[in-house]
Design an enzyme around this catalytic site. Structure first.
Site, PDB file in Angstrom:
ATOM      1  N   GLU A 152     -17.083  -7.357 -23.094  1.00  0.00           N
ATOM      2  CA  GLU A 152     -18.029  -7.933 -23.979  1.00  0.00           C
ATOM      3  C   GLU A 152     -17.311  -8.426 -25.559  1.00  0.00           C
ATOM      4  O   GLU A 152     -17.734  -7.812 -26.644  1.00  0.00           O
ATOM      5  CB  GLU A 152     -19.199  -7.020 -24.102  1.00  0.00           C
ATOM      6  CG  GLU A 152     -20.020  -6.933 -23.058  1.00  0.00           C
ATOM      7  CD  GLU A 152     -21.392  -6.193 -23.030  1.00  0.00           C
ATOM      8  OE1 GLU A 152     -21.459  -5.489 -24.319  1.00  0.00           O
ATOM      9  OE2 GLU A 152     -22.272  -6.259 -22.400  1.00  0.00           O
ATOM     10  N   GLU A 311     -23.096  -6.836 -14.967  1.00  0.00           N
ATOM     11  CA  GLU A 311     -23.757  -5.726 -15.399  1.00  0.00           C
ATOM     12  C   GLU A 311     -25.173  -6.020 -15.366  1.00  0.00           C
ATOM     13  O   GLU A 311     -25.682  -6.849 -15.867  1.00  0.00           O
ATOM     14  CB  GLU A 311     -23.300  -5.110 -16.777  1.00  0.00           C
ATOM     15  CG  GLU A 311     -21.827  -4.534 -16.915  1.00  0.00           C
ATOM     16  CD  GLU A 311     -21.500  -4.082 -18.493  1.00  0.00           C
ATOM     17  OE1 GLU A 311     -22.463  -3.581 -19.022  1.00  0.00           O
ATOM     18  OE2 GLU A 311     -20.408  -4.086 -18.919  1.00  0.00           O
ATOM     19  N   TRP A 319     -30.587   2.311 -24.742  1.00  0.00           N
ATOM     20  CA  TRP A 319     -30.174   1.732 -26.035  1.00  0.00           C
ATOM     21  C   TRP A 319     -31.452   1.259 -26.648  1.00  0.00           C
ATOM     22  O   TRP A 319     -31.316   0.621 -27.754  1.00  0.00           O
ATOM     23  CB  TRP A 319     -28.974   1.000 -26.409  1.00  0.00           C
ATOM     24  CG  TRP A 319     -28.656   0.030 -25.076  1.00  0.00           C
ATOM     25  CD1 TRP A 319     -27.909   0.342 -23.958  1.00  0.00           C
ATOM     26  CD2 TRP A 319     -29.473  -1.204 -24.744  1.00  0.00           C
ATOM     27  NE1 TRP A 319     -28.140  -0.688 -23.108  1.00  0.00           N
ATOM     28  CE2 TRP A 319     -28.844  -1.492 -23.609  1.00  0.00           C
ATOM     29  CE3 TRP A 319     -30.206  -1.826 -25.473  1.00  0.00           C
ATOM     30  CZ2 TRP A 319     -29.035  -2.874 -23.162  1.00  0.00           C
ATOM     31  CZ3 TRP A 319     -30.652  -3.173 -25.030  1.00  0.00           C
ATOM     32  CH2 TRP A 319     -30.146  -3.681 -23.872  1.00  0.00           C
ATOM     33  N   GLU A 359     -23.676   7.290 -23.312  1.00  0.00           N
ATOM     34  CA  GLU A 359     -24.566   6.791 -22.408  1.00  0.00           C
ATOM     35  C   GLU A 359     -25.028   7.637 -21.110  1.00  0.00           C
ATOM     36  O   GLU A 359     -25.242   7.028 -19.977  1.00  0.00           O
ATOM     37  CB  GLU A 359     -23.813   5.561 -21.768  1.00  0.00           C
ATOM     38  CG  GLU A 359     -23.832   4.610 -23.114  1.00  0.00           C
ATOM     39  CD  GLU A 359     -23.196   3.172 -22.699  1.00  0.00           C
ATOM     40  OE1 GLU A 359     -23.709   2.322 -22.834  1.00  0.00           O
ATOM     41  OE2 GLU A 359     -21.976   3.163 -22.410  1.00  0.00           O
ATOM     42  N   HIS A 362     -28.280   6.779 -19.716  1.00  0.00           N
ATOM     43  CA  HIS A 362     -28.395   5.286 -19.232  1.00  0.00           C
ATOM     44  C   HIS A 362     -28.607   5.284 -17.543  1.00  0.00           C
ATOM     45  O   HIS A 362     -27.798   6.171 -17.105  1.00  0.00           O
ATOM     46  CB  HIS A 362     -27.049   4.358 -19.778  1.00  0.00           C
ATOM     47  CG  HIS A 362     -27.456   2.935 -19.502  1.00  0.00           C
ATOM     48  ND1 HIS A 362     -27.139   2.257 -18.426  1.00  0.00           N
ATOM     49  CD2 HIS A 362     -27.448   1.975 -20.403  1.00  0.00           C
ATOM     50  CE1 HIS A 362     -27.242   1.013 -18.377  1.00  0.00           C
ATOM     51  NE2 HIS A 362     -27.423   0.742 -19.713  1.00  0.00           N
TER      52      HIS A 362
HETATM   53  C1  GAL Z   1     -22.991  -3.182 -21.836  1.00  0.00           C
HETATM   54  C2  GAL Z   1     -21.436  -2.543 -21.988  1.00  0.00           C
HETATM   55  C3  GAL Z   1     -21.504  -1.510 -21.131  1.00  0.00           C
HETATM   56  C4  GAL Z   1     -22.438  -0.538 -21.257  1.00  0.00           C
HETATM   57  C5  GAL Z   1     -23.837  -1.233 -21.312  1.00  0.00           C
HETATM   58  C6  GAL Z   1     -24.945  -0.217 -21.268  1.00  0.00           C
HETATM   59  O1  GAL Z   1     -23.285  -3.711 -23.031  1.00  0.00           O
HETATM   60  O2  GAL Z   1     -20.720  -3.673 -21.425  1.00  0.00           O
HETATM   61  O3  GAL Z   1     -20.180  -0.695 -21.165  1.00  0.00           O
HETATM   62  O4  GAL Z   1     -22.385   0.136 -22.512  1.00  0.00           O
HETATM   63  O5  GAL Z   1     -23.896  -2.344 -21.967  1.00  0.00           O
HETATM   64  O6  GAL Z   1     -26.321  -1.146 -21.224  1.00  0.00           O
END
Ligand code: GAL
Length: 673
Positions: A152, A311, A319, A359, A362
Site C-alpha cells: 500500500e 486483501e 480500525w 491488529e 482484526h
Molecule cells: C491494510 C494493510 C494490511 C492490514 C490491513 C488491515 O491496509 O495493507 O497490512 O493492516 O489493512 O485491515
C-alpha cells in the site's frame, strides 16, 4: 509484460501470511499449512513485513527461517506471492540513517515507528531495499507466482532530499523555464513570483499549505505520484533483473486521494487492491454495495483486465470506529462481488490473528481459539469450495458499453480550489451517484481516466470534471464527434491541469461546442436550500449547486423552478457531429438522474435489467459463455426476473425467466453465447 491469469487455472484464494509472529511456536507453523488446506486456500502473500527478520543487522542476512516457510508452502502446493519487504523498516536502518525517516507537513522529522512511512527519495532506503529484493529474487524466484511490491504505497515526505527531487522534477517538466512555471502557478497573484528554482518548496503547514496555490499543489501531487512510482520501479527492476517473467503487482487502495493510479498502473503487470467495505453500517448495505462496486470497477478499469482482490477481511476490521461482524451470507456475497467485477482472487488480511500488536483483533481466517472451524472459518472454507466450482470463470473478461471517468487529479484540483462549497465538494460521491444509475440496472461500467481510449463505449459519464487538460478535452470531443454520447455536469472544464481557468467561458475549449452551451455562473446552496427542476413534466428536487447556463446550440430539456433563475436551463441536450452531449447543470437527490439515465440508456440501446431495490447484476464472459452474477444486498428474499434459460455454475440447477435470492445471496449463472 502481458500477463495471463489463466496461467493459474482458476481462482487464487488465500491470505497475507505473517509467520514471523510465530517463529517461537513451531507447532503453530506446522498447523498453518494443514489448516490452509482445510480452508481450501491455495495461495499466501508472504514477506510483507519481514525486513527486520531477513536482515536483522545491516548487511547480515538470515534466510533460514524463510527458506523453511517457502519450502513447506511449496511442497504443500500453496502458491506464493512474495512481497518486497519495504513497507516496514527495521529499527537499525532508521537509527543509522535518519534520512529514511519522513519529514511531515509541519517540517518535523519523525522518529522510528509505524510503517509505510519511509522517504521515497532516500538513496539509502533504495539501495538497502533493492539489494534485499534482489537477494530474495535470486533465492526464491523459482518458487513464486508473483511479486507483491511493497505494501500500500502511500504518503509523502517534505525532507531536503524530496525538495531537491521536486525541483529537478519541475525543471524537467517546465524545460528549465521558470517563466512557464510562474505562469502555470499564476504566481503574479499575491506577489508570489519565483525567481530561482531554490525558492520552491513543497506545500507544508508552515509555508504555502495545500489549497493556497493550486498550481503548486497539483505539481506537488504529481511529483509525489512520480516519486512513489520511481521508488516502486526501482523495487521492480531489482526483482525483474533476476527473472523478468514473474509478474508484479502493488496493492492499491481504491479511489485513494493521495496518488494517481492512472499513472502508476502502467508500471505493474497486474492490478490488485485491498478492499475493506463497511457492511451493515447506518448507511445500509445497498449504499455500501454500489460504493464498493465502483471501486472494483475502477481497478478493473485501470487496465481493463481482470484484477486481484489482494486483501479483504474474513470477518471484521479493527480500525473503524465500530467494527461489525459480517452477517450470514455477507462473506460470500462480498467476496464474490469482487469476482463479479473481474477479480481472479479472493485474499484476506490476514491468515492468523496475532496474539499481540496493533491488529490482534482484526479478522483473520484462524482466530485466537486456533481451531479450523467456526462461523468465519467455515465461511472461508465454503468460499474456497465455491471458487473451485466456478473455476472456469477465472480469467474471463468484462465487457462494458458504459464508462465513467473518475480522475484522481480532478479530485486534487476540486478539493483544493477555494470556492464553491469549501466544506466538501463531494466529487467522489457524485461519481458514485451517477454510477449507481447503472449499478441498479445491472449494467457493467468501466471506471476510467479522461485520457483513456473511449472508442469502445456507447456512453461516457463525466461527473464534475472541473480540471481537464486540452488533450483530455480533445479526447472527449473526438468521442462525441464519432458518435458517442457523453453526460456531464456542473463544474465541467473550468480549469486546466495546473488549475488555470479556461478563458472565454466554461466549459473550456471545444467543450462549449460539444455541449452547445456556456456556463456563466454557479450558485452554491446552503444545506437547507433547495430548488426544483422541471423535466418531462415532473418536478425534481435539486441541492448544493445550480449553474446558470446560456444555451448556444443545445436544446433545453429541464428548467429551474425557483429563485431568480426560475425558467432558466438546468438540463440540456446537444447534438454534436455524430454524437450527443447531455449536460446537467445542478446536483439532484437521485430522482432526476434516474429519469435522465433511463432515457439515455434506452436511447443508446444499452441492455439493462429491471431489478428490485438492492439487487444488482454483473457479467463476465469468454468466447462461449456469458456469466451472470446476481447479487442481493438486502436482508430480504427477492425475486429477480431474467429473460431466458440459465444454468447455475455451482450446482447445474436450471432457471428459466425467474430466480429467487435469499437475504444477501449471490447466484452465479451462465448462458451460452
Ligand atoms: C491494510 C494493510 C494490511 C492490514 C490491513 C488491515 O491496509 O495493507 O497490512 O493492516 O489493512 O485491515
Amino acid at each position: 509484460m502481458e500477463y495471463n491469469m489463466k496461467l493459474y487455472e482458476g481462482f487464487l484464494h488465500g491470505a497475507d501470511y505473517n509467520p514471523e509472529q510465530w517463529l517461537s511456536y513451531p507447532e503453530i507453523l506446522q498447523q498453518d499449512i494443514e489448516y490452509m488446506k482445510k480452508a481450501h486456500c491455495n495461495v499466501v502473500s508472504i514477506g510483507i513485513f519481514s525486513w527486520s527478520f531477513l536482515e536483522p543487522e545491516e548487511g547480515k542476512y538470515n534466510f533460514e527461517y524463510f527458506d523453511k516457510i517457502v519450502n513447506d508452502l511449496w511442497e504443500n502446493n500453496i502458491k506464493i506471492i512474495l512481497a518486497t519487504p519495504s513497507g516496514a523498516k527495521p529499527r537499525w536502518l532508521a537509527e543509522k540513517y535518519p534520512e529514511v525517516l519522513r519529514v511531515d507537513k509541519n517540517k518535523v522529522r519523525q522518529i522510528y515507528g509505524f510503517r509505510h512511512n519511509h522517504c521515497y527519495s532516500s538513496p539509502v532506503y533504495r539501495s538497502k531495499i533493492t539489494k534485499l529484493n534482489k537477494m530474495l529474487a535470486e533465492r526464491y524466484s523459482d518458487k513464486i507466482i508473483m511479486w507483491h511490491i511493497s505494501n500500500e504505497y502511500s504518503g509523502e515526505c517534505h525532507c531536503d532530499l524530496c525538495q531537491r527531487a521536486f525541483r529537478e522534477y519541475l525543471k524537467t517538466k517546465y524545460n528549465n523555464n521558470l517563466e512557464s512555471l510562474n505562469h502555470a502557478w499564476w504566481t503574479g497573484f499575491w506577489s508570489h513570483n519565483i525567481t530561482d528554482w531554490e525558492q520552491i518548496h513543497s506545500p507544508v503547514n508552515i509555508g504555502e499549505p495545500d489549497g493556497i496555490m493550486t498550481g503548486l499543489y497539483m505539481d506537488w501531487k504529481d511529483f509525489v505520484t512520480y516519486q512513489t512510482t520511481d521508488f516502486m520501479k526501482a523495487e521492480i527492476e531489482a526483482v525483474k533483473s533476476v527473472n523478468e517473467n514473474i509478474p508484479v503487482t502493488a496493492n492499491f487502495m481504491g479511489p485513494y486521494q493521495p496518488l494517481d493510479y492512472h499513472y502508476m498502473k502502467d508500471f505493474v503487470d497486474v492490478i490488485s487492491w485491498d478492499s475493506y467495505p463497511t457492511w451493515h453500517s447506518d448507511r445500509g448495505d445497498v449504499y455500501e454495495g454500489h460504493t464498493i462496486a465502483f471501486a472494483h470497477d475502477l481497478h478493473r478499469g485501470l487496465k481493463r483486465k481482470p484484477f486481484l482482490l489482494m486483501e479483504s477481511t474474513p470477518s471484521l476490521t479493527n480500525w473503524l470506529p465500530y467494527n461489525k461482524l459480517k452477517k450470514p451470507g455477507m462473506h460470500r456475497l462480498s467476496s464474490l462481488q469482487a469476482v463479479a467485477h473481474g477479480s481472479d482472487s479472493v485474499q484476506y488480511f490476514q491468515w492468523r490473528k496475532g496474539r499481540g500488536g496493533n491488529e490482534k483483533f482484526h479478522g483473520a481466517v484462524i482466530d485466537h481459539n486456533n481451531k479450523p472451524e467456526g462461523r468465519v472459518f467455515d465461511d472461508v472454507k465454503n468460499l474456497g469450495i465455491t471458487l473451485e466450482k466456478i473455476k472456469e470463470i477465472a480469467g474471463t473478461e468484462t465487457k462494458s458499453q458504459v464508462a465513467l471517468v473518475y480522475e484522481f487529479r480532478n479530485r486534487w484540483a476540486i478539493d483544493n480550489s477555494s470556492g464553491f462549497n469549501n466544506a466538501d465538494k463531494k466529487y467522489k460521491r457524485t461519481c458514485i451517484n451517477h454510477y449507481l444509475q447503472f449499478w441498479k440496472r445491472g449494467i457493467n461500467v468501466d471506471v476510467i481516466g479522461a485520457d483513456y481510449d473511449l472508442s469502445d463505449y456507447k456512453v461516457v459519464v463525466l461527473p464534475m470534471l472541473y480540471s481537464l487538460s486540452e488533450k483530455q478535452i480533445d479526447n472527449i470531443e473526438k468521442f462525441v464527434a464519432n458518435g458517442g454520447t457523453v453526460v456531464a455536469t456542473y463544474m465541467t472544464g473550468y480549469a486546466n491541469e495546473t488549475d488555470l481557468c479556461y478563458m472565454g467561458g466554461f466549459p473550456g475549449g471545444k467543450l462549449k461546442d460539444v455541449f452547445g452551451l456556456c456556463a456563466d455562473e454557479i450558485d452554491t446552496l446552503y444545506e437547507t436550500d433547495f430548488n426544483f427542476v422541471k423535466l418531462n413534466n415532473k418536478s425534481f428536487k435539486v441541492v448544493d449547486y445550480c449553474e446558470l447556463i446560456t444555451p448556444l446550440t443545445a436544446e433545453v430539456t429541464g428548467k429551474y423552478e425557483m429563485d431568480f433563475y426560475k425558467g432558466k436551463p438546468a438540463v440540456l441536450k446537444n447534438s454534436y457531429n455524430k454524437g450527443k452531449a447531455y449536460y446537467i447543470a445542478c446536483r439532484d437527490t437521485g430522482e432526476l438522474l434516474n429519469e435522465l439515465y433511463e432515457e439515455i440508456i434506452k436511447e443508446c440501446n444499452i441492455k439493462y435489467h429491471i431489478l428490485p431495490y438492492g439487487i444488482s447484476i454483473h457479467t463476465r464472459e469468454d468466447d462461449f459463455n456469458n456469466y451472470l452474477f446476481v447479487e442481493n444486498y438486502t436482508e430480504k428474499e427477492q425475486k429477480v426476473s431474467l429473460k431466458g434459460k440459465y444454468i447455475d455454475v455451482e450446482n447445474d440447477n436450471i432457471y428459466t425467466d425467474e430466480i429467487n435470492l435469499d437475504a444477501y445471496e449471490i447466484k452465479i449463472l451462465k448462458s451460452t453465447i
